[in-house]
Scaffold this active site. Structure first.
Site, PDB file in Angstrom:
ATOM      1  N   SER A 100      18.270 -18.811  28.327  1.00 44.77           N
ATOM      2  CA  SER A 100      17.040 -18.249  29.069  1.00 44.77           C
ATOM      3  C   SER A 100      17.002 -18.634  30.254  1.00 44.77           C
ATOM      4  O   SER A 100      16.044 -18.003  31.251  1.00 44.77           O
ATOM      5  CB  SER A 100      16.170 -18.110  28.062  1.00 44.77           C
ATOM      6  OG  SER A 100      15.618 -19.747  27.867  1.00 44.77           O
ATOM      7  N   HIS A 105       9.254 -21.215  28.705  1.00 44.43           N
ATOM      8  CA  HIS A 105       9.909 -20.927  30.233  1.00 44.43           C
ATOM      9  C   HIS A 105       8.671 -21.132  31.230  1.00 44.43           C
ATOM     10  O   HIS A 105       7.570 -21.073  30.779  1.00 44.43           O
ATOM     11  CB  HIS A 105      10.358 -19.409  30.209  1.00 44.43           C
ATOM     12  CG  HIS A 105      11.240 -19.332  28.963  1.00 44.43           C
ATOM     13  ND1 HIS A 105      10.900 -18.429  28.028  1.00 44.43           N
ATOM     14  CD2 HIS A 105      12.580 -19.794  28.749  1.00 44.43           C
ATOM     15  CE1 HIS A 105      12.019 -18.604  27.065  1.00 44.43           C
ATOM     16  NE2 HIS A 105      12.869 -19.110  27.461  1.00 44.43           N
ATOM     17  N   ASP A 125       5.372 -18.810  29.168  1.00 42.33           N
ATOM     18  CA  ASP A 125       5.022 -18.402  28.033  1.00 42.33           C
ATOM     19  C   ASP A 125       5.056 -19.400  26.909  1.00 42.33           C
ATOM     20  O   ASP A 125       5.117 -19.148  25.732  1.00 42.33           O
ATOM     21  CB  ASP A 125       5.953 -17.115  27.793  1.00 42.33           C
ATOM     22  CG  ASP A 125       7.618 -17.864  27.747  1.00 42.33           C
ATOM     23  OD1 ASP A 125       7.532 -19.168  27.918  1.00 42.33           O
ATOM     24  OD2 ASP A 125       8.353 -17.099  27.603  1.00 42.33           O
TER      25      ASP A 125
END
Ligand SMILES: *[C@@H]1O[C@H](CO)[C@@H](O)[C@H](O)[C@H]1NC(C)=O
Ligand SMILES: *[C@@H]1O[C@H](CO)[C@@H](O)[C@H](O)[C@H]1NC(C)=O
Ligand SMILES: *[C@@H]1O[C@H](CO)[C@@H](O)[C@H](O)[C@H]1NC(C)=O
Ligand SMILES: *[C@@H]1O[C@H](CO)[C@@H](O)[C@H](O)[C@H]1NC(C)=O
Length: 388
Positions: A36, A346, A343
């Site tokens: 990610s 991240h 979040d």
């Protein structure tokens, strides 16, 4: 009337400067593998194809991005986006796509195989240890298979592809973080976690070696972030028994674990450098590039501190593990640029921007990225540039 010619001259100048310094010519393309931290839309495309939606792909993710939701796990751009911009290359397009496209055209200047949630180890290997990945099976080796299979359609025959690979900047990672994240969140014993490290590193190293055999000349291999500073881990693992770093408030145990992974990785990279002195094997020190921010967030404009999530729930870290960013019950901060953490897992675009600059314009790569390819064009506009 007088405005117009001046505007035209300005535009022409910008255009020429762009031409002269925009693409500094060191690399013709970027090839990326990872999770990610680098996914520019693969998981989003995969989930569309499989008709599954993930919270991380819905608003407010991508709210600061040019055209809204992009499948990136942040409010805006990622480290790889800032790197591409600084090299004068287009943002690296995701490999997975719904419609049939001409790969040779679409991926001439870059292709991204990174998938959010991906692990270094194959899902089957992790599943045998009781570690299940709810997001994706697209491990590093699976991504590498995609790469090898797609090569002829991107660059043609073997010798042309050797040329394509040789002129590309190849990013192998960050990858491996998720192999540990799932067991950390499942609270598996520390021994179990440590025993994964050599397996994860071997997988990364074997992909690096294969890429070198295929003609790679410049590779960037990032280490892990200081995960002990992430609000999800602070919330999930924090307790009175845990040791906290007094300077940052981060969990010492988890940060030491990230450093352990990074030490093993660097030792292996040194061995590759000895065998292949003509290949640029660049270690990217994500850990210290990020720690610089965690040690003095105010200095970089992160007035809301470094440990609270911008998007999340209640609690000391704005984090509710049962209601993650994107869930109806969560809230989003007004000014993501004043937060390091987006979040809980991240970082915000603002944090990624500074980390990208620390890495590719500063001292956090070995050998220094700038010494191989002067990133003289590294553009950091707005408030942030003055605080760096
Ligand atoms: C991963 O692979 C297994 C076995 O092939 C499959 O059952 C599972 O649905 C896959 N998971 C994802 C997220 O694609
Ligand atoms: C992992 O998966 C890839 C792609 O399916 C496969 O080629 C490879 O042999 C697997 N590796 C292991 C160790 O299972
Ligand atoms: C590969 O393709 C190029 C054209 O794209 C051609 O000039 C070259 O001779 C080919 N090389 C081999 C080994 O087939
Ligand atoms: C976390 O979210 C759940 C689900 O929305 C909610 O029931 C719970 O009260 C929340 N916990 C805290 C501490 O806010």
């Amino acid at each position: 009337m007088t405005c117009f010619p001046r505007l035209l001259v300005t535009l022409l100048l910008l255009c020429c400067v762009g031409r002269l310094y925009g693409n500094n010519g060191c690399y013709k393309s970027i090839i990326s593998f990872g999770d990610s931290l680098a996914d520019t839309g693969n998981l989003k495309q995969l989930s569309k194809i499989r008709n599954r939606e993930f919270l991380v792909l819905l608003p407010p993710y991508g709210e600061s991005f040019l055209d809204g939701s992009t499948g990136r796990c942040s409010n805006g751009r990622l480290i790889i986006d800032f790197l591409a911009e600084s090299l004068g290359l287009p943002l690296v397009p995701p490999y997975v796509h719904e419609k049939k496209i001409d790969n040779a055209v679409a991926f001439a200047q870059g292709v991204n195989y990174a998938v959010a949630g991906a692990t270094a180890l194959n899902s089957s290997v992790l599943a045998a240890r009781g570690i299940l990945n709810p997001l994706t099976n697209a491990s590093l080796e699976v991504q590498f298979e995609w790469f090898k299979r797609s090569l002829p359609s991107i660059c043609g025959n073997t010798s042309d592809c050797k040329n394509y690979i040789g002129h590309s900047l190849i990013l192998v990672g960050e990858i491996g973080g998720n192999d540990y994240n799932y067991p950390i969140l499942y609270r598996l014993p520390v021994d179990e976690l440590n025993s994964l490290v050599p397996l994860v590193i071997d997988t990364i190293i074997s992909v690096v070696n294969e890429l070198i055999e295929m003609g790679a000349r410049t590779l960037v291999i990032p280490g892990n972030f200081p995960v002990g500073c992430l609000s999800s881990y602070l919330t999930a693992c924090g307790s009175e028994k845990e040791e906290y770093d007094p300077a940052t408030g981060c969990l010492v145990r988890l940060n030491e674990f990230a450093e352990y992974h990074n030490d093993v990785l660097q030792t292996k990279l040194n061995q590759i450098r000895e065998i292949h002195p003509n290949v640029n094997v660049i270690y990217a020190d994500y850990y210290n590039a990020a720690m610089k921010i965690y040690r003095s967030p105010d200095k970089f404009g992160f007035t809301n501190g470094a440990l609270k999530a911008c998007c999340g729930g209640e609690g000391p870290y704005n984090m509710n593990l049962t209601a993650l960013c994107g869930d109806e019950s969560t809230t989003v901060c007004d000014q993501p640029d004043t937060y390091v953490c987006w979040d809980g897992i991240h970082l915000t675009e603002a944090a990624y921007k500074i980390i990208a600059k620390n890495l590719y314009h500063g001292p956090y790569t070995t050998p220094e990225f700038n010494s191989l390819c002067p990133a003289s064009t590294f553009q950091l506009e707005g408030r942030l540039s003055s605080s760096i």
